[in-house]
Design an enzyme around this catalytic site. Sequence first.
Site: not given
Ligand code: BEZ
Length: 533
Positions: A33, A104-105, A152, A237, A266
């Site tokens: 990101y 997250s990711y 996403w 989440d 989340h």
């Molecule tokens: C992620 O980074 O995986 C993610 C980002 C926004 C919403 C849900 C997941």
Amino acid sequence: MKIPVRDGTLLSADLYRPETADPVPVLVRRTPYGKSGSPGGASVDGLRLVRAGYALLVQDVRGRFASGGAFEPYWNEAADGADTVAWAVGRPWCDGSAGLFGRSYEAMAALLAAAERPPGLGAVVPHVAGSGFDEGWTRQGGAFQLGFVLYWVLYDLLLDGAGLEGADLAEVAGSVDRIDELYRDPEAASELLDRLAPYWRQWREHPGGHPYWRRAAPRDAYAGIDVPALHLTGWYDIFLAGALENYRGIRECGTDSRLVVGPWSHCVTGGIFPQRRYGLAADEDRLDVTGLHLDHFDRHLRGRGGAPEPEPVRLFVTGADTWRAFPDWPVPGTGELLLHLDGRRLTPGPAPVAAGADRLRHDPADPVPTTGGATALPGQFTGGDCGPLDQREVERRADVLCFTGEPLAAPLTVVGDTVLTVYVTPDAAGADVTGKLVDVHPGGRAELLCDGIRRLGPAAGADGPAAPGGPVEVTVRLGAVGHVFRAGHRVRVEVASSNAPRFDVHPPVLAHHTVHHGGGHPSRLLLPRLAGG
Ligand code: BEZ
């Protein structure tokens, strides 16, 4: 700075160092990101980590922002992450020890890298991580998580780091603006996504459990993760089940694993949703999530900070709205409370003798609209369609069956995984069976606690139950809770056959299913009740 990884690709990173000439441990966060945002990410005060004496290395993952190579979500994070840690611990400013963290990711990427056992890695803090890229990420119970995945992929293409410009960027922006239309007809986005995000089609076409997914699955790599892990997640989440699986899987391999679950979705992490406030103590900042990271890294990278909390699991118990510590997850000492679907009631005790059945009309043009839950949909930062929303409006629909218990004479504490077993005769075209666990307040508010889905028939992939024409026993994993139903409240379970746009609608044709209960088909809800809770 540019960091070379094993295939020669250069990954770009920013380094923040404390004001000391002495070598220090390094904390690594790898993000798709953009490394130039807040250095610690959305939940962690990165500069506080630096003030506490850590070097902080924030890196753009392969193919994003300033890093070289092509972005293929998750495919390269194990090797790239491990190479980055190995590079960092070899720098003169580093004392040879490292921690990985992220949200997250970034968190699943951190676990994948940890499983490679890079030299010097001493601890990991995955925050809202999934446990795999099929079940729990692109899919749930065999259904495609259309709402999250399309959102996403499209929003991600909008970021500078995706490198789009001109007509492509305008087309993606236009698609974001009409995402509700695309939710109804995802094929309309396929030409765009085949061109700009070819992984979209691969995710659609590979069913859960297919070997395709193994390349990036923490759940297949727990034995490799030999550094203490602190898992942070929220009851609402989207990756909750994955984080719980990560906690348990790593612990079962003999590695120290700790868990914190708050009343968070989340992106709503302050303990305040539009219809529900959990109190000040529920705020991620108040809990001091940065401090939790520091405690974990201090203990395992610097040997500081005394003994850890004796109980490794800390849960915010909703309903009671307090934090409680437990020795493990699943929480020891819970017993099974079975409630049977009985007419429109939910009754304790033996299965009802009288058989009953309800017909469910499934209209793909008018699916049950998503109303809260563990979603990640556009607007996720406002809590508009995630978390503990009131279900009364959807419950008025003819295609939502509600089964409700009597008002409770005493509080009922439920901590653990909740499961709906329901007998269904699916339409020949196939079926989705959805279930929701709801706390009905004395005033009527129907607060969603958790929910799940099970897809029947070949569309569910290798492990989906067949749909042979007669009643089939369907297990719908509704998810985990830590909740007190207060005295005077009622337990409710809802059964329906869609939840859109959260899940793609199946089957895509008009269908009729029958839900059976009582007699030879004892449909039931299983709640893990905490004794003396
Ligand atoms: C992620 O980074 O995986 C993610 C980002 C926004 C919403 C849900 C997941």
